[in-house]
Each structure stands twice: as structure tokens, then as C-alpha cells.
Design a protein around this motif. Structure first.
Motif, PDB file in Angstrom:
ATOM      1  N   UNK A   1       0.834  -1.208   0.000  1.00  0.00           N
ATOM      2  CA  UNK A   1       0.000   0.000   0.000  1.00  0.00           C
ATOM      3  C   UNK A   1       0.865   1.253   0.000  1.00  0.00           C
ATOM      4  N   UNK A   2       1.906   1.268   0.812  1.00  0.00           N
ATOM      5  CA  UNK A   2       2.792   2.437   0.867  1.00  0.00           C
ATOM      6  C   UNK A   2       3.524   2.643  -0.459  1.00  0.00           C
ATOM      7  N   UNK A   3       4.052   1.573  -1.022  1.00  0.00           N
ATOM      8  CA  UNK A   3       4.808   1.695  -2.267  1.00  0.00           C
ATOM      9  C   UNK A   3       3.900   2.080  -3.429  1.00  0.00           C
ATOM     10  N   UNK A   4       2.747   1.438  -3.529  1.00  0.00           N
ATOM     11  CA  UNK A   4       1.840   1.740  -4.633  1.00  0.00           C
ATOM     12  C   UNK A   4       1.355   3.188  -4.579  1.00  0.00           C
ATOM     13  N   UNK A   5       0.951   3.631  -3.400  1.00  0.00           N
ATOM     14  CA  UNK A   5       0.458   5.008  -3.286  1.00  0.00           C
ATOM     15  C   UNK A   5       1.572   6.026  -3.512  1.00  0.00           C
ATOM     16  N   UNK A   6       2.819   5.658  -3.189  1.00  0.00           N
ATOM     17  CA  UNK A   6       3.935   6.559  -3.477  1.00  0.00           C
ATOM     18  C   UNK A   6       4.152   6.680  -4.987  1.00  0.00           C
TER      19      UNK A   6
ATOM     20  N   UNK B   1       3.206   2.873   8.842  1.00  0.00           N
ATOM     21  CA  UNK B   1       2.080   1.955   8.724  1.00  0.00           C
ATOM     22  C   UNK B   1       2.547   0.499   8.777  1.00  0.00           C
ATOM     23  N   UNK B   2       3.708   0.212   8.210  1.00  0.00           N
ATOM     24  CA  UNK B   2       4.160  -1.184   8.070  1.00  0.00           C
ATOM     25  C   UNK B   2       4.427  -1.834   9.427  1.00  0.00           C
TER      26      UNK B   2
ATOM     27  N   UNK C   1       4.169  10.419   8.996  1.00  0.00           N
ATOM     28  CA  UNK C   1       5.423   9.679   8.903  1.00  0.00           C
ATOM     29  C   UNK C   1       5.958   9.750   7.476  1.00  0.00           C
ATOM     30  N   UNK C   2       7.217   9.436   7.325  1.00  0.00           N
ATOM     31  CA  UNK C   2       7.866   9.543   6.011  1.00  0.00           C
ATOM     32  C   UNK C   2       7.242   8.548   5.046  1.00  0.00           C
TER      33      UNK C   2
ATOM     34  N   UNK D   1      -4.069   6.779   5.660  1.00  0.00           N
ATOM     35  CA  UNK D   1      -4.119   8.234   5.838  1.00  0.00           C
ATOM     36  C   UNK D   1      -3.768   8.649   7.258  1.00  0.00           C
ATOM     37  N   UNK D   2      -3.939   7.738   8.219  1.00  0.00           N
ATOM     38  CA  UNK D   2      -3.639   8.074   9.613  1.00  0.00           C
ATOM     39  C   UNK D   2      -2.142   8.256   9.843  1.00  0.00           C
ATOM     40  N   UNK D   3      -1.320   7.774   8.921  1.00  0.00           N
ATOM     41  CA  UNK D   3       0.134   7.851   9.075  1.00  0.00           C
ATOM     42  C   UNK D   3       0.748   8.850   8.089  1.00  0.00           C
ATOM     43  N   UNK D   4      -0.030   9.863   7.737  1.00  0.00           N
ATOM     44  CA  UNK D   4       0.480  10.880   6.812  1.00  0.00           C
ATOM     45  C   UNK D   4       1.631  11.673   7.422  1.00  0.00           C
TER      46      UNK D   4
END
Length: 411
Positions: free
Chosen positions: A110-115, A338-339, A332-333, A327-330
């Protein structure tokens, strides 16, 4: 999360199913010499791989019989360090590892795809546009998880409590066996007529003690996997019992029933008044009740539709959780906090379900062999005692009580 909150209240009731470690000479405790709180304490370089690839084998090391030294270690102040240090080598984690890593992988994806589709920030803090513009950032509203978290928590709480009650009932059944085996041989010894020669008396009482042990040992075999206990069961019976009796029990379709029948015959042959025999026989009836209760636990799991629905619920809920928390971890870098967060939540949430599954069938984590060995030792010791051997002279039997000692004498 409401479901995570139940972990603290559930964990206190399930920390006792482990194997006591050898006593260390030092008073300090490490992961290697700690008392038997979890199967990490009995892992060695030789058995670590087999324990982690065979959860059923690891269950054998959770058959705890605590001593005072174990309780002292159980209460020591550094226990939290011990528990946290063994988190990722525990049996609960090993059995849930695939699901936990799946949740962690979804969070990382999720983090990589959204980035890639929504932009990212480099290590220097500079924001960059999306390398793959076009697709939308994926995510779910966190409110959906807030609304369903309490329902999942209730499901997991009931599941864990129902499984613990099953373990507790099985342990109480064996506690009743321990109590009433001692009670039975005590009464048989005390009520045995005094006018019988010592050799016959000792032979009869030893036979009752062996029949009493044979029942609990047959019950243990009845509740254990065949591949684990069949050979040892036959070996023990042939060592301790007369040959014909041992073979009859081994050949029986229902071995505990045959052992109980032998015990009833042995009690019925004792020279004592029938009123006293009936009192001794009451313990045999309790054995039958304990056996029936244990058979019910072994053959009737928590309703499968409940267990399966709970497993589906928690799996879907945790697999989708990274989308709801993104979105709750916006702050953080690149949302990467989230991970590890999803990883830890999955550890504890799947751990609750795994605890319930491990407790649901209680007999392969109960120290039944230790119970049987202690029952044998206690029964044989009690039967070795005789009236007056403590130095106190036995008083003559009153005439009005003579009938209970010798039924042939008219009251």
C-alpha cells in the motif's frame, strides 16, 4: 482498537501451559534458562527446526507442572523483558507467521503503490510528483474499522473464553481423578477387615491400587494421539499389571471401560461390609463421569461455523486494515510507519485466535503422563500403610461395630 484491548485480559489466563525448565544455579534469568513460560525455554539448536515446523510437536512442551521455584520466576520483575524478547520465537507467532507476514506485505505494498501513483518524499525531504500518474491512491475509510472492531473483539473474546473453559474443565476432570484415586485407595485400606492375614491383605490392596492406576493410564491413552502414546501405554501396562489383565485391557475396544470394570471387580472382592464397598464404589462412578466429560471435550469442538466465521472475519479485517490506516500515518515519512504498526497489530490479533485454537483441544497440552505417574506413586504408597504402623496402638473393635468389620457376625 476494541479487539486489541481484550488481549490483556485474556493473556493472564493462559500463561500456565508450558513446560518447567531445568533449575538454573544462577538467580538471574535469560531466554535460555528462564522457567517454562513458553516453548522458547526448551528450544535448543537440535530441536529448534523440528519444533517450528511441527506445531503438534511443540504442544508437548506446554504440559506444565509448576513448583514453588517456577512460581517465583513467574512473578519476577524482569518477566516482561523475557516475554518481549521471546515474542518472535514463540509458538503462537510461529503458527500465525504466514498471516502476519501477509498483513505486513499488504501494508508495504500500500505504501509503495500510493507513493508511485500519488507522489513521494525523498530522504532530503523534497516532495516529488507521482512516477506513475493516472491511477488513484488506494485506501478505505478508517470509520469502517472503528464500526466493526467492537464486533470482532466480541467474537474473539467469546472464542478465547470458550476455549479456555474447555481447558479448565479438562484440568478439573484430571484434578477429580487425582483426588478420588487417593480417596478410593485410602478407604479401601482403612475399611479392609482386620482379621485377614497380612500377605492376603497386601496382595488385595496392591491389586486395587494397580487397577486404580490402570484406569487413569487407560484414560490418558484414550485421550492422546495413538502415534504418541500407544507404545508407551502397552509397555507400562505389561510392566505393572498381571499379564492376562494387561492383555485384556489392551485388546478392549474401550480400554478405560475395561479398566474400570477390573477396578469394580477388585473392590467387590475386598473383605468389607457392603455399605463400605458402596462408598468406595462411589469414586468409580466419579471416574466414569470424568471420562464422559473428557470424551465430550475431545469429540465436540467449539461449533465449526463459529470458529470459521471468526477466522474469516479477522483475516479480512486485518488484510484490509492497511488501507484503512494509510491516511492516519500521513505524518510519517511516506506513510511507512504503517508497516510496523500493522505488523504488531497482526501479531496480537492473530495471536488471540491462535491461543483459542491451541486451547480448544486441551488434552495434548495437559501433563497427563505426570498425573498418571503421581497417581501410581501415591496409590502404592497409601496401600503400603497398615493400621498401627505409626506407633499408635489400634483400639479393639466395639461389639456394636463388629458387623461392619465382619458381615458374618450378626449385629
Amino acid at each position: 482498537m476494541a479487539a486489541v484491548a481484550v488481549l490483556a485480559c485474556l493473556s493472564s489466563g493462559v500463561q500456565g501451559f508450558v513446560s518447567p525448565a531445568p533449575k538454573a544455579a544462577s538467580t538471574t534469568t535469560s531466554l535460555k534458562d528462564a522457567t517454562g513460560w513458553d516453548n522458547f525455554c526448551i528450544e535448543t539448536e537440535d530441536n529448534r527446526s523440528s519444533l517450528r515446523t511441527s506445531p503438534e510437536l511443540a504442544r508437548r512442551f506446554r504440559r506444565t507442572v509448576y513448583t514453588h521455584d517456577d512460581w517465583k520466576k513467574h512473578r519476577q520483575q524482569d518477566r516482561f523483558v523475557i516475554y518481549l524478547g521471546s515474542m518472535f520465537s514463540s509458538g503462537v507467532f510461529e503458527n500465525s507467521k504466514d498471516e502476519i507476514l501477509t498483513v505486513t506485505g499488504i501494508a508495504l505494498f500500500t505504501c509503495l503503490y500510493n507513493a508511485l501513483v500519488g507522489g513521494y518524499t525523498d530522504l532530503a525531504g523534497v516532495a516529488h510528483s507521482a512516477p506513475l500518474p493516472g491511477p488513484q491512491v488506494i485506501g478505505l475509510p478508517a470509520q469502517a474499522f472503528s464500526l466493526t472492531g467492537s464486533s470482532l473483539g466480541l467474537l474473539l473474546t467469546f472464542r478465547a473464553n470458550a476455549s479456555y473453559k474447555r481447558w479448565d474443565e479438562a484440568r478439573k476432570n484430571w484434578g477429580m481423578n487425582i483426588n478420588h484415586t487417593r480417596d478410593l485407595v485410602r478407604m479401601a485400606n482403612c475399611y479392609y477387615d482386620r482379621d485377614v492375614d497380612p500377605e492376603t491383605r497386601q496382595e488385595d490392596l496392591n491389586h486395587v491400587a494397580l487397577c486404580t492406576w490402570a484406569f487413569v493410564r487407560a484414560m490418558k491413552r484414550h485421550l492422546s494421539p495413538e502415534e504418541e502414546d500407544e507404545f508407551a501405554f502397552q509397555l507400562e501396562l505389561r510392566e505393572k499389571l498381571p499379564r492376562d489383565q494387561a492383555e485384556m485391557i489392551i485388546a478392549a475396544a474401550h480400554r478405560p471401560n475395561r479398566a474400570l470394570q477390573d477396578l469394580s471387580f477388585a473392590i467387590d472382592q475386598l473383605p468389607m461390609h457392603f455399605v463400605r464397598k458402596n462408598e468406595v464404589h462411589q469414586a468409580v462412578t466419579i471416574f466414569e463421569d470424568n471420562l464422559g466429560s473428557s470424551e465430550r471435550l475431545l469429540t465436540s469442538p467449539v461449533p465449526l461455523f463459529y470458529s470459521r466465521h471468526t477466522a474469516r472475519f479477522i483475516s479480512v479485517w486485518l488484510f484490509l486494515m492497511p488501507l484503512g490506516l494509510y491516511n492516519e500515518f500521513s505524518g510519517s515519512w511516506n506513510h511507512l510507519a504503517l508497516v510496523p504498526t500493522c505488523f504488531l497489530i497482526a501479531v496480537f490479533m492473530f495471536g488471540i485466535e491462535e491461543l483459542a485454537t491451541q486451547l480448544e483441544e486441551p488434552f495434548t497440552i495437559l501433563p497427563m503422563q505426570a498425573f498418571c505417574d503421581k497417581i501410581y506413586n501415591w496409590c502404592m504408597e497409601i496401600m503400603s500403610w497398615s493400621p498401627g504402623d505409626n506407633g499408635r496402638q489400634m483400639k479393639p473393635i466395639k461389639p456394636e461395630h463388629q458387623y461392619f468389620h465382619n458381615p458374618k457376625v450378626e449385629a
